[in-house]
Design a protein around this motif. Structure first.
Motif, PDB file in Angstrom:
ATOM      1  N   PHE A 160       0.844  -1.198   0.000  1.00  0.00           N
ATOM      2  CA  PHE A 160       0.000   0.000   0.000  1.00  0.00           C
ATOM      3  C   PHE A 160       0.878   1.245   0.000  1.00  0.00           C
ATOM      4  O   PHE A 160       2.097   1.158   0.196  1.00  0.00           O
ATOM      5  CB  PHE A 160      -0.951   0.013   1.204  1.00  0.00           C
ATOM      6  CG  PHE A 160      -0.286   0.281   2.532  1.00  0.00           C
ATOM      7  CD1 PHE A 160      -0.323   1.547   3.105  1.00  0.00           C
ATOM      8  CD2 PHE A 160       0.375  -0.727   3.227  1.00  0.00           C
ATOM      9  CE1 PHE A 160       0.283   1.797   4.326  1.00  0.00           C
ATOM     10  CE2 PHE A 160       0.980  -0.495   4.445  1.00  0.00           C
ATOM     11  CZ  PHE A 160       0.941   0.776   4.998  1.00  0.00           C
ATOM     12  N   LEU A 161       0.279   2.394  -0.241  1.00  0.00           N
ATOM     13  CA  LEU A 161       1.040   3.634  -0.346  1.00  0.00           C
ATOM     14  C   LEU A 161       1.395   4.163   1.042  1.00  0.00           C
ATOM     15  O   LEU A 161       0.532   4.542   1.827  1.00  0.00           O
ATOM     16  CB  LEU A 161       0.246   4.701  -1.108  1.00  0.00           C
ATOM     17  CG  LEU A 161       0.948   6.057  -1.232  1.00  0.00           C
ATOM     18  CD1 LEU A 161       2.270   5.931  -1.978  1.00  0.00           C
ATOM     19  CD2 LEU A 161       0.058   7.080  -1.914  1.00  0.00           C
ATOM     20  N   ILE A 162       2.688   4.190   1.330  1.00  0.00           N
ATOM     21  CA  ILE A 162       3.181   4.873   2.516  1.00  0.00           C
ATOM     22  C   ILE A 162       3.355   6.337   2.120  1.00  0.00           C
ATOM     23  O   ILE A 162       4.089   6.646   1.183  1.00  0.00           O
ATOM     24  CB  ILE A 162       4.506   4.247   2.977  1.00  0.00           C
ATOM     25  CG1 ILE A 162       4.264   2.777   3.388  1.00  0.00           C
ATOM     26  CG2 ILE A 162       5.098   5.032   4.148  1.00  0.00           C
ATOM     27  CD1 ILE A 162       5.520   1.992   3.646  1.00  0.00           C
ATOM     28  N   PRO A 163       2.658   7.260   2.767  1.00  0.00           N
ATOM     29  CA  PRO A 163       2.588   8.640   2.268  1.00  0.00           C
ATOM     30  C   PRO A 163       3.930   9.312   2.038  1.00  0.00           C
ATOM     31  O   PRO A 163       4.042  10.210   1.197  1.00  0.00           O
ATOM     32  CB  PRO A 163       1.780   9.361   3.351  1.00  0.00           C
ATOM     33  CG  PRO A 163       0.943   8.297   3.964  1.00  0.00           C
ATOM     34  CD  PRO A 163       1.789   7.064   3.943  1.00  0.00           C
ATOM     35  N   SER A 164       4.953   8.909   2.759  1.00  0.00           N
ATOM     36  CA  SER A 164       6.253   9.552   2.576  1.00  0.00           C
ATOM     37  C   SER A 164       6.855   9.272   1.211  1.00  0.00           C
ATOM     38  O   SER A 164       7.861   9.887   0.840  1.00  0.00           O
ATOM     39  CB  SER A 164       7.222   9.103   3.684  1.00  0.00           C
ATOM     40  OG  SER A 164       7.268   7.697   3.783  1.00  0.00           O
ATOM     41  N   ALA A 165       6.243   8.340   0.429  1.00  0.00           N
ATOM     42  CA  ALA A 165       6.717   8.102  -0.933  1.00  0.00           C
ATOM     43  C   ALA A 165       6.211   9.161  -1.906  1.00  0.00           C
ATOM     44  O   ALA A 165       6.709   9.246  -3.027  1.00  0.00           O
ATOM     45  CB  ALA A 165       6.276   6.720  -1.411  1.00  0.00           C
ATOM     46  N   CYS A 166       5.233   9.968  -1.474  1.00  0.00           N
ATOM     47  CA  CYS A 166       4.611  10.932  -2.390  1.00  0.00           C
ATOM     48  C   CYS A 166       5.469  12.165  -2.657  1.00  0.00           C
ATOM     49  O   CYS A 166       5.343  12.782  -3.714  1.00  0.00           O
ATOM     50  CB  CYS A 166       3.269  11.406  -1.828  1.00  0.00           C
ATOM     51  SG  CYS A 166       2.034  10.131  -1.672  1.00  0.00           S
ATOM     52  N   LEU A 167       6.263  12.539  -1.681  1.00  0.00           N
ATOM     53  CA  LEU A 167       7.066  13.751  -1.805  1.00  0.00           C
ATOM     54  C   LEU A 167       8.539  13.375  -1.690  1.00  0.00           C
ATOM     55  O   LEU A 167       8.885  12.248  -1.351  1.00  0.00           O
ATOM     56  CB  LEU A 167       6.675  14.763  -0.724  1.00  0.00           C
ATOM     57  CG  LEU A 167       5.206  15.206  -0.708  1.00  0.00           C
ATOM     58  CD1 LEU A 167       4.948  16.134   0.463  1.00  0.00           C
ATOM     59  CD2 LEU A 167       4.825  15.889  -2.019  1.00  0.00           C
TER      60      LEU A 167
ATOM     61  N   GLU B 113       7.522   2.500  -4.960  1.00  0.00           N
ATOM     62  CA  GLU B 113       8.471   2.689  -6.051  1.00  0.00           C
ATOM     63  C   GLU B 113       7.778   3.130  -7.330  1.00  0.00           C
ATOM     64  O   GLU B 113       8.316   3.932  -8.102  1.00  0.00           O
ATOM     65  CB  GLU B 113       9.263   1.402  -6.288  1.00  0.00           C
ATOM     66  CG  GLU B 113      10.190   1.024  -5.148  1.00  0.00           C
ATOM     67  CD  GLU B 113      11.182   2.130  -4.820  1.00  0.00           C
ATOM     68  OE1 GLU B 113      11.727   2.748  -5.740  1.00  0.00           O
ATOM     69  OE2 GLU B 113      11.397   2.389  -3.619  1.00  0.00           O
ATOM     70  N   THR B 114       6.574   2.616  -7.587  1.00  0.00           N
ATOM     71  CA  THR B 114       5.827   3.043  -8.775  1.00  0.00           C
ATOM     72  C   THR B 114       5.460   4.511  -8.676  1.00  0.00           C
ATOM     73  O   THR B 114       5.537   5.261  -9.659  1.00  0.00           O
ATOM     74  CB  THR B 114       4.562   2.180  -8.946  1.00  0.00           C
ATOM     75  OG1 THR B 114       4.934   0.804  -9.025  1.00  0.00           O
ATOM     76  CG2 THR B 114       3.808   2.562 -10.207  1.00  0.00           C
ATOM     77  N   THR B 115       5.068   4.941  -7.485  1.00  0.00           N
ATOM     78  CA  THR B 115       4.785   6.364  -7.267  1.00  0.00           C
ATOM     79  C   THR B 115       6.019   7.194  -7.582  1.00  0.00           C
ATOM     80  O   THR B 115       5.942   8.233  -8.265  1.00  0.00           O
ATOM     81  CB  THR B 115       4.340   6.602  -5.809  1.00  0.00           C
ATOM     82  OG1 THR B 115       3.195   5.813  -5.524  1.00  0.00           O
ATOM     83  CG2 THR B 115       4.009   8.075  -5.578  1.00  0.00           C
ATOM     84  N   ARG B 116       7.178   6.747  -7.148  1.00  0.00           N
ATOM     85  CA  ARG B 116       8.416   7.488  -7.381  1.00  0.00           C
ATOM     86  C   ARG B 116       8.781   7.503  -8.857  1.00  0.00           C
ATOM     87  O   ARG B 116       9.322   8.497  -9.354  1.00  0.00           O
ATOM     88  CB  ARG B 116       9.540   6.873  -6.549  1.00  0.00           C
ATOM     89  CG  ARG B 116       9.365   7.126  -5.062  1.00  0.00           C
ATOM     90  CD  ARG B 116      10.375   6.361  -4.237  1.00  0.00           C
ATOM     91  NE  ARG B 116      10.275   6.782  -2.838  1.00  0.00           N
ATOM     92  CZ  ARG B 116      11.308   6.960  -2.042  1.00  0.00           C
ATOM     93  NH1 ARG B 116      12.523   6.764  -2.482  1.00  0.00           N
ATOM     94  NH2 ARG B 116      11.126   7.335  -0.791  1.00  0.00           N
TER      95      ARG B 116
END
Length: 382
Positions: free
Chosen positions: A217-224, A323-326
């Motif tokens: 799942f998305l760990i929010p710290s990956a967003c920024l 990683e996909t978010t990044r």
């Protein structure tokens, strides 16, 4: 005094720089401050350099003021998953305490591991009134861990002190493998055997023995980028900048202070600790009594995707929601694979692909929620 300890104590290292926007009691960065050095390249120039053989640790991506869209995504992800992150951090903390005891230091891997190390440190204080040291150090794929940072920690606490390495999540397991090799190299150099266990919030790659969940799942710290990582850059290792007794380097982006969500992120997650502690205790007991296997299934799946899509290197395949978010935020994406389009964990992924015009393919065989493939830039049909 043993020969090993004498060798450790003979090293004279730099004093840690004051770097990062986290509270000093939350973390000590063992990084050389390179804030005055121009290291940034555009996304395209950096991608071309990486795929031409320049090591990623020799340059940095440009750190921008986060856009309104990405800031909105961060807040939505935090609202949706803060409790899950809190529980995962608590479970991980309980496993660490059970396995390592109370005489330990947390050693997070900069930079994704830093906020996770802070969460674990705070949970141990909240639940067990245990104040453990927390350091953030550099590890670089293909170049190893910062041995000087490890020497510094052992000089402070003794060669028999337990170190628990911490990161955010696992993908293919590349950093996990790097850590195993790094601990072997450190033992060969100094005669001190370090435990190469890597504690993570999420282990969708099935390559860690200490984790809070294996859900992808998305760990929010990956967003920024830096603005949720203490305003610290990725770590840098270049011979002209880092001397033999230096820590690996990083930049401190003080100019982005007005957009810094680093403290807000950890404070928000920590506010859920009282609510989840009983469930975390139960989950930790379950994992301790029946430890899940380390199958490295994630790496096997990514190798299959590499072969299926004709990719020249597995490094172009980035599995997992984080990683996909990044890939979508920081690299040049070629295509995105998802286990299913209606998976709620990839809702923001689908949104980002629509904004960037990146094709999305359903790939039901994925062991992750999704996977990002970076655009090859050498003219190959990768």
């Amino acid at each position: 005094m043993t020969t090993v300890k004498r060798r450790l104590s003979e090293r004279i290292l730099q004093t840690p720089a004051t770097i990062g926007s986290y509270r000093p009691e939350d973390v000590t960065f063992l990084l050389k401050d390179l804030s005055e050095v121009e290291l940034e390249l555009s996304t395209t120039a950096r991608e071309q350099a990486i795929q031409s053989g320049v090591h990623y640790s020799e340059m940095l991506p440009i750190e921008y003021e986060p856009s309104e869209a990405y800031t909105k995504l961060f807040h939505e992800a935090l609202l949706d998953s803060a409790e899950r992150v809190a529980k995962a951090a608590a479970v991980t903390a309980e496993l660490i305490l059970a396995k390592r005891g109370r005489n330990l230091s947390l050693v997070s891997l900069a930079r994704a591991g830093t906020p996770v190390g802070i969460l674990i440190k705070r949970y141990l204080a909240h639940r067990h009134q245990l104040d453990v040291p927390h350091y953030s150090i550099s590890i670089i794929r293909g170049k190893g861990i910062d041995q000087n940072a490890l020497v510094y920690i052992l000089q402070q606490h003794g060669a028999d002190h337990e170190l628990q390495f911490v990161d955010g999540w696992t993908g293919k397991g590349a950093i996990r493998k790097e850590l195993i090799q790094a601990c072997q190299a450190f033992e060969a150099q100094y005669g001190v055997r370090l435990n190469d266990d890597l504690a993570v919030l999420a282990d969708p790659g099935s390559c860690s023995a200490t984790f809070g969940t294996r859900e992808d799942f998305l760990i929010p710290s990956a967003c920024l980028n830096a603005t949720v990582s203490g305003l610290v850059s990725r770590t840098v290792l270049r011979e002209d900048l880092i001397g033999p007794d230096d820590f690996h380097g990083a930049k401190y982006y003080r100019e982005l202070a007005a957009y810094d969500y680093s403290q807000y992120f950890v404070d928000t997650v920590c506010s859920y600790f009282p609510r989840i502690q009983e469930a975390a205790d139960e989950e930790a007991r379950r994992l301790l009594s029946n430890p899940p296997a380390l199958t490295w299934q994630g790496h096997a799946d990514m190798a299959a995707i590499q072969a299926e899509y004709g990719l020249s290197t597995i490094n172009l395949v980035k599995p997992g929601v984080g990683e996909t978010t990044r890939v979508l935020l920081r690299r040049i994406p070629w295509r995105i694979l998802v286990d299913r389009i209606d998976n709620p964990n990839v809702r923001h992924i689908v949104q980002l692909t629509q904004e960037r015009g990146v094709p999305v393919e359903a790939y039901p065989e994925l062991s992750y929620s999704c996977c990002g493939i970076i655009q090859p830039l050498k003219g190959e049909t990768e």
